[in-house]
Design a protein around this motif. Structure first.
Motif, short mmCIF file in Angstrom:
data_model
loop_
_atom_site.label_atom_id
_atom_site.label_comp_id
_atom_site.label_asym_id
_atom_site.label_seq_id
_atom_site.Cartn_x
_atom_site.Cartn_y
_atom_site.Cartn_z
N UNK A 13 15.23 3.63 -6.19
CA UNK A 13 14.50 3.09 -7.33
C UNK A 13 15.24 3.33 -8.63
N UNK A 14 15.84 4.50 -8.77
CA UNK A 14 16.62 4.80 -9.97
C UNK A 14 17.82 3.88 -10.09
N UNK A 15 18.48 3.61 -8.98
CA UNK A 15 19.65 2.73 -9.01
C UNK A 15 19.23 1.28 -9.30
N UNK A 16 18.18 0.82 -8.63
CA UNK A 16 17.76 -0.59 -8.77
C UNK A 16 17.09 -0.84 -10.12
N UNK A 17 16.17 0.02 -10.51
CA UNK A 17 15.39 -0.23 -11.72
C UNK A 17 16.00 0.39 -12.98
N UNK A 18 16.71 1.46 -12.81
CA UNK A 18 17.27 2.14 -13.96
C UNK A 18 16.31 3.19 -14.49
N UNK A 19 16.81 4.09 -15.30
CA UNK A 19 15.96 5.20 -15.78
C UNK A 19 14.87 4.76 -16.76
N UNK A 20 15.02 3.60 -17.40
CA UNK A 20 14.01 3.15 -18.35
C UNK A 20 12.79 2.56 -17.65
N UNK A 21 13.02 1.79 -16.60
CA UNK A 21 11.91 1.09 -15.94
C UNK A 21 11.30 1.85 -14.77
N UNK A 22 11.96 2.88 -14.27
CA UNK A 22 11.45 3.62 -13.11
C UNK A 22 10.10 4.28 -13.39
N UNK A 23 9.89 4.97 -14.52
CA UNK A 23 8.56 5.58 -14.76
C UNK A 23 7.43 4.55 -14.84
N UNK A 24 7.72 3.40 -15.43
CA UNK A 24 6.70 2.34 -15.51
C UNK A 24 6.37 1.83 -14.11
N UNK A 25 7.39 1.66 -13.29
CA UNK A 25 7.16 1.19 -11.92
C UNK A 25 6.36 2.21 -11.12
N UNK A 26 6.64 3.48 -11.30
CA UNK A 26 5.90 4.53 -10.59
C UNK A 26 4.44 4.53 -11.02
N UNK A 27 4.19 4.40 -12.33
CA UNK A 27 2.80 4.34 -12.81
C UNK A 27 2.07 3.12 -12.26
N UNK A 28 2.75 2.00 -12.23
CA UNK A 28 2.13 0.77 -11.71
C UNK A 28 1.77 0.92 -10.24
N UNK A 29 2.70 1.44 -9.47
CA UNK A 29 2.45 1.62 -8.04
C UNK A 29 1.32 2.63 -7.81
N UNK A 30 1.28 3.69 -8.61
CA UNK A 30 0.21 4.68 -8.44
C UNK A 30 -1.15 4.07 -8.79
N UNK A 31 -1.20 3.19 -9.79
CA UNK A 31 -2.46 2.50 -10.12
C UNK A 31 -2.89 1.59 -8.98
N UNK A 32 -1.93 0.89 -8.37
CA UNK A 32 -2.25 0.02 -7.23
C UNK A 32 -2.82 0.86 -6.09
N UNK A 33 -2.20 1.99 -5.83
CA UNK A 33 -2.66 2.85 -4.73
C UNK A 33 -4.06 3.37 -5.02
N UNK A 34 -4.34 3.78 -6.25
CA UNK A 34 -5.68 4.24 -6.61
C UNK A 34 -6.71 3.13 -6.45
#
Length: 103
Positions: A13-34
């Motif tokens: 994820x760090x390689x594909x998304x980069x350090x700027x977009x990875x935290x946003x992607x993690x938050x989005x995925x965690x919201x989906x899971x919730x």
């Protein structure tokens, strides 16, 4: 998911998304899971309630077939629970109809 699997996913994820977009992607995925978990829990609760109502209905049928005599303890409990529910519905309905000024 094991520790190594999680590490591999984060590195990819760090390689594909980069350090700027990875935290946003993690938050989005965690919201989906919730959201998915909450939907699953509500569906589970509804199914359990429907099963309970179905069991009460079957026990009521058994009681009616036996003419409310010589009932087993579970059937008696179901009948009593249904009677209490009916009384509470009637009680709340009577309270609503007795209130002055509301029609």
């Amino acid at each position: 998911m094991g520790m190594w699997e999680l590490a591999v996913v984060l590195i990819v994820g760090l390689i594909v998304l980069g350090p700027e977009r990875l935290p946003v992607a993690i938050r989005t995925v965690s919201r989906w899971i919730k959201t998915i978990k909450s939907v699953a829990n509500s569906v589970k609760a509804e199914v359990n309630e429907e099963l309970r109502v179905h069991e009460l209905h079957n026990n009521l049928k058994k009681a009616e077939e036996q003419n409310m005599a010589d009932l087993s303890s579970t059937v008696k409990q179901s009948v009593e629970e249904l009677q209490k529910a009916a009384e509470s519905v009637q009680h709340s309905y009577k309270n609503k109809t007795k209130q002055p000024g509301k029609e």
